[in-house]
Scaffold this motif. Structure first.
Motif, short mmCIF file in Angstrom:
data_model
loop_
_atom_site.label_atom_id
_atom_site.label_comp_id
_atom_site.label_asym_id
_atom_site.label_seq_id
_atom_site.Cartn_x
_atom_site.Cartn_y
_atom_site.Cartn_z
N ALA A 249 -4.10 -6.96 -9.87
CA ALA A 249 -2.66 -6.98 -10.17
C ALA A 249 -1.89 -7.58 -9.00
N VAL A 250 -2.29 -7.22 -7.79
CA VAL A 250 -1.65 -7.76 -6.59
C VAL A 250 -1.83 -9.27 -6.52
N ARG A 251 -3.03 -9.74 -6.80
CA ARG A 251 -3.32 -11.18 -6.70
C ARG A 251 -2.59 -11.98 -7.78
N VAL A 252 -2.43 -11.38 -8.95
CA VAL A 252 -1.67 -12.05 -10.00
C VAL A 252 -0.22 -12.25 -9.54
N CYS A 253 0.36 -11.20 -8.95
CA CYS A 253 1.74 -11.30 -8.46
C CYS A 253 1.88 -12.36 -7.38
N GLU A 254 0.84 -12.51 -6.56
CA GLU A 254 0.90 -13.46 -5.44
C GLU A 254 1.15 -14.90 -5.88
N HIS A 255 0.77 -15.22 -7.09
CA HIS A 255 1.00 -16.59 -7.58
C HIS A 255 2.49 -16.89 -7.73
N PHE A 256 3.28 -15.84 -7.93
CA PHE A 256 4.69 -16.04 -8.27
C PHE A 256 5.67 -15.51 -7.22
N ILE A 257 5.15 -14.82 -6.20
CA ILE A 257 6.01 -14.19 -5.19
C ILE A 257 5.81 -14.87 -3.84
N ASP A 258 6.91 -15.09 -3.11
CA ASP A 258 6.86 -15.75 -1.80
C ASP A 258 6.06 -14.93 -0.80
N GLU A 259 5.44 -15.64 0.14
CA GLU A 259 4.64 -15.01 1.18
C GLU A 259 5.45 -13.94 1.93
N GLY A 260 4.80 -12.81 2.16
CA GLY A 260 5.42 -11.74 2.93
C GLY A 260 6.21 -10.75 2.10
N LYS A 261 6.51 -11.07 0.85
CA LYS A 261 7.29 -10.16 0.02
C LYS A 261 6.42 -9.01 -0.47
N LEU A 262 7.02 -7.82 -0.56
CA LEU A 262 6.29 -6.63 -1.00
C LEU A 262 6.00 -6.69 -2.50
N ILE A 263 4.77 -6.37 -2.85
CA ILE A 263 4.35 -6.36 -4.25
C ILE A 263 4.32 -4.94 -4.81
N VAL A 264 3.67 -4.05 -4.08
CA VAL A 264 3.56 -2.65 -4.49
C VAL A 264 3.15 -1.84 -3.27
N TYR A 265 3.51 -0.56 -3.26
CA TYR A 265 3.01 0.32 -2.20
C TYR A 265 2.62 1.65 -2.80
N THR A 266 1.72 2.34 -2.11
CA THR A 266 1.21 3.62 -2.61
C THR A 266 1.47 4.72 -1.60
N GLU A 267 1.65 5.93 -2.10
CA GLU A 267 1.89 7.11 -1.27
C GLU A 267 1.00 8.24 -1.75
N GLY A 268 0.27 8.86 -0.82
CA GLY A 268 -0.57 10.00 -1.14
C GLY A 268 -0.66 10.94 0.03
N ARG A 269 -1.49 11.96 -0.06
CA ARG A 269 -1.60 12.96 1.00
C ARG A 269 -2.35 12.45 2.21
#
Length: 442
Positions: A249-269
């Motif tokens: 999913a991250v790599r798919v987004c990379e085709h359309f999003i400029d370098e350095g822009k946040l795609i997704v982040y995760t939070e856990g314990r």
């Protein structure tokens, strides 16, 4: 203000009180930790007592591993709908699934209100061709009632050798009684990316599932679409895409999003569950407009892509509210070649949205979002989402979506047009954008 010996006495008194307070706090902390550990040991002792009683007194001899596997299954099923235990055979099949080939029917399932329910059939598979629909309730598999079956057991019963048959007893909204669907198993070669040219300069790409080669297949599809002329617009179809691998999913987004822009982040314990994914260097697509299609069968990785492109205003999202699976599962191999699928984090879109049990809200809401595979009208009321699943996580963000306030955008489709009206609508939107741009208004 204190002076002289009085000042020293006051200082000693304050220090003594501070030390006493620290000692009491430390003692309380140790006592709480000890109580917690004691409770854990008591629970483990209870489990071993029951195991011993069953082994000794049950009417028949029982296999210890079978009992332990059953206990682990029960423990994980009490957590959330996506944590599960995979015996060695199931764990092996799971690893095959991510490679995109397995023997079976081609169907994504879950449990809703204790009933085995279809999330979505996978395109061009026996289930899809037989007319199995999202929301169908599977009451029996080959005359075996599914009520007491785990998802793992149900999948095991539906998998099998190519050419063999299996009967699913289905109940669907609108059915007066159950109906048997006889399906012939096949090797499910899930091609995760399909593409075609809609019109001169306008392309269409469908991602049906996020597998190991999805990014590679997407890159090939984009090059194929642009082989004759640069793209003026793209329809990215994520309808009924149940998700898959996060990295894809991250790599798919990379085709359309400029370098350095946040795609997704995760939070856990745990520290390892706190991750941020940003777009890397590499070949980027042009700034042509994109319409992303979603529906209630769009889940997990497909929601990550839709949410990312929406947050960065890189695409217009069209369709209906997505499934709402905003949790991350980690696959942990165990010593006996079995595996553990454990929910370890929540993920968030670049703007900080959690879609857990809520989903992605489209920019343009439209009712007709199903892939044109049959002329039969589908009832969206049968569709299930994350919020319908037992033990689902609540969204930790306070904002909520009022479905009653979301009204479909008016649109009339020529009934004589055969095909997918939603794709045609997306194409109209892209062409309209192109016209406005030429007029200097976009």
């Amino acid at each position: 203000m204190f002076k002289g010996s009085n000042y020293k006495k006051a200082t000693i008194f304050i220090a003594t009180v501070s030390l006493l307070t620290l000692t009491i706090a430390f003692g309380v902390q140790r006592r709480c930790a000890a109580q917690s550990a004691g409770n854990d040991y008591e629970s483990i002792e209870l489990f071993t007592d029951v195991l011993s009683i069953v082994k000794k007194s049950y009417v028949e001899d029982v296999d210890t591993k079978k009992l332990v596997y059953g206990a682990i299954n029960g423990m994980l099923s009490s957590l959330d709908p996506h944590s599960s235990f995979m015996p060695p055979e199931t764990y092996k099949e799971m690893k095959i699934d991510t490679k995109g080939a397995f023997g079976g029917l081609g169907i994504e399932i879950t449990v809703k209100d204790g009933i085995l329910t279809v999330i979505s059939p996978i395109e061009d598979t026996p289930a899809f061709k037989a007319g199995i629909k999202a929301g169908d309730q599977i009451l029996k598999i080959d005359e075996k009632f599914t009520k007491d079956l785990t998802i793992t057991d149900a999948v095991k019963r539906m998998r099998g050798i190519k050419g063999t048959k299996v009967t699913l007893t289905i109940m669907r909204e609108g059915f007066e009684k159950t109906k048997d669907f006889i399906l012939e198993r096949d090797i499910i070669q899930v091609k995760s990316v399909k593409s075609k040219v809609l019109d001169d300069g306008y392309g269409y790409i469908r991602i049906s599932q996020f597998q190991e080669k999805t990014d590679d297949d997407l890159e090939k599809a984009l090059k194929s679409l642009q082989a004759t002329a640069p793209l003026k617009g793209l329809v990215l179809d994520l309808r009924n895409d149940p998700g898959g691998l996060l990295d894809q999913a991250v790599r798919v987004c990379e085709h359309f999003i400029d370098e350095g822009k946040l795609i997704v982040y995760t939070e856990g314990r745990e520290k390892d569950s706190k991750m941020r994914f940003t777009a890397r260097k590499g070949g980027k697509e042009g700034s042509y407009p994109i319409v992303v299609l979603i529906n209630s069968g769009s889940a997990s990785a497909s929601e990550i892509v839709a949410g990312c492109l929406q947050d960065h205003k890189r695409a217009v999202v069209m369709g209906t509210q997505s499934f709402g699976k905003g949790s991350v599962q980690t696959i942990i191999p165990l010593s006996d070649n079995s595996g553990l699928r454990l929910t370890t984090a929540r993920y968030y879109t670049p703007s900080g949205r959690s879609i857990q049990a809520k989903g992605i809200t489209p920019d343009i809401v439209a009712e007709k979002v199903e892939i044109a595979a049959t002329t039969e009208k589908k009832n969206d009321g049968m569709h299930i989402r994350e919020k319908d699943l037992e033990n689902h996580f609540e969204n930790d963000k306070k904002e909520a979506v009022d479905d009653k306030k979301v009204k479909p955008a008016p649109y009339k489709t020529d009934e004589s047009i055969k095909g997918d009206s939603q794709v045609l609508r997306a194409l109209d939107l892209l062409k309209g954008w192109d016209i406005l741009k030429a007029m200097g208004k976009a």
